[in-house]
Design a protein around this motif. Sequence first.
Motif, PDB file in Angstrom:
ATOM      1  N   ASP A  45     -10.501 -12.154  -1.370  1.00 44.43           N
ATOM      2  CA  ASP A  45     -11.461 -12.965  -0.313  1.00 44.43           C
ATOM      3  C   ASP A  45     -12.313 -13.408  -1.742  1.00 44.43           C
ATOM      4  OD1 ASP A  45     -12.552 -15.183   0.223  1.00 44.43           O
ATOM      5  OD2 ASP A  45     -14.177 -14.413   2.360  1.00 44.43           O
ATOM      6  N   THR A 103      -7.033  -8.050   3.110  1.00 46.20           N
ATOM      7  CA  THR A 103      -7.806  -9.291   2.590  1.00 46.20           C
ATOM      8  C   THR A 103      -8.601  -9.286   1.642  1.00 46.20           C
ATOM      9  OG1 THR A 103      -9.939  -8.677   3.892  1.00 46.20           O
ATOM     10  CG2 THR A 103      -8.262  -9.640   5.248  1.00 46.20           C
ATOM     11  N   LEU A 109      -4.411 -12.646   3.403  1.00 47.10           N
ATOM     12  CA  LEU A 109      -4.265 -11.752   4.000  1.00 47.10           C
ATOM     13  C   LEU A 109      -2.489 -10.739   3.683  1.00 47.10           C
ATOM     14  CD1 LEU A 109      -5.167  -9.937   6.882  1.00 47.10           C
ATOM     15  CD2 LEU A 109      -3.597 -11.998   8.315  1.00 47.10           C
ATOM     16  N   LYS A 166      -9.604 -17.308   0.742  1.00 47.23           N
ATOM     17  CA  LYS A 166      -8.845 -15.621   1.611  1.00 47.23           C
ATOM     18  C   LYS A 166      -7.823 -15.432   1.915  1.00 47.23           C
ATOM     19  CE  LYS A 166     -10.913 -12.563   5.672  1.00 47.23           C
ATOM     20  NZ  LYS A 166     -11.898 -13.571   7.119  1.00 47.23           N
TER      21      LYS A 166
END
Length: 430
Positions: free
Chosen positions: A61, A59, A41, A39
């Motif tokens: 993922d 984000t 950010l 993940k």
Amino acid sequence: MNKQTLILVLNLLPFIALCQKMIAPGSPDINTSYLKPQKSLYTVYYVKDTSWTKKGTMTYDISYENNQLIFHYKYTDKSNEWSNIRTSIADAKTLRSISYQSESSGSKFNLDFGETIRGNYYSKKTKKDKILNLKSPGSFIDFNLADNMMTTLPLTVGYKGTFSQFYYDDNSDTLTSNYIIKEVKSYAYRSPKTGNHDTWLASVLEESTGAIYNYVIDKKDHRLWQREMSLGNGMWEICTNEELDYQPIKSQFNKEQAVQQITTGSSVITGTAYAKDNTGKKLGGLVNTAKKQFAPKGTEITLFPNSAYYEEWTAVNKKIKKQGKIPEVPLDSNFGAGIKKAKVYDDEGHFEFADLLPGTYVIMASFDFTNSYNYSYVTGYTNYYNYWGYTGSNTNYASARQHYRDQAHIEKRVTIDKNGEKKEVNLKDN
């Protein structure tokens, strides 16, 4: 750029695209081993000249299941009032699109890819469904996967290529647009957390709109450090990687153990928090003469189990602070679960903690207090004379007391040796 030059460039774009290597799902240039399950950010800014305005966060993922790559994207505006969520599923080896789902403030829709692209589009404004049956435009990369696809390429100086990007817009019949990798060059990217990194700077031109995208991609692990998109009139959207995996502390924080240590024992720590008599300023060579300064009633006292993690965290941040080059490392997000609070309950700085297991604890307190010091000053001089004239003089002094506000910061380690022990400590400023 004048109008004639712009027309010439636009006319040449299809020719430029045809002369370049076409990158499509299954292309040997796509190496999906660089797409690790993780993940990421990114903070999103709008930038013009030297002005950076935070707009929100996004984000990325990535996960894998049944030989499929599953990519979840979420954009959240800075006020947390709205978000945009997209999920793409593709073949884990080739990035061939399998399905796509999206939900924003204005719509919700899904697509299943094949020779015919089938799906459903729901407008939240009109509250109407629209059945989608679209003819597949050929080989393409799902626009939601485009940033990640760029990180799979064998970038090097002079690398060129073109890829077709699929994007569905309910107000347009155009499904794909060509993106041309115009230039790749070496670039030194500086992370505020981990310092300098050797990267590639890849510049991409969107054929249909003329928009420019710049990708900053790590040469070693192919991490996407930054993505820039031109918005026109000198404005850029810049997304910067916040390095969720950044953790220079090797020791792991054990949340369960910390919680157990402060809640399941029968030991007690009681104490007194105060500042020593000589705490504070030294003015004119005279030390303050105030008596012991107790932490005021209501002062918060903090206790938590000492650990290898906390000791390493302290040492690492001390080194970082001394060097002054990168920000200090924050505590583990779960650290607060292992913290116990108490308050000074009288005017003599007393506090107490119960339910503690044996072990070493860190106790902290900070408080303001009023301090004072004595000082002397010259009030005048007395001169002496005799028959023959001036013989000398004495300096006359007076004394006074000065008050001032000061602050105590205290950290002490206390060890409980056996369960049921009652330990009394003086928590004093050094």
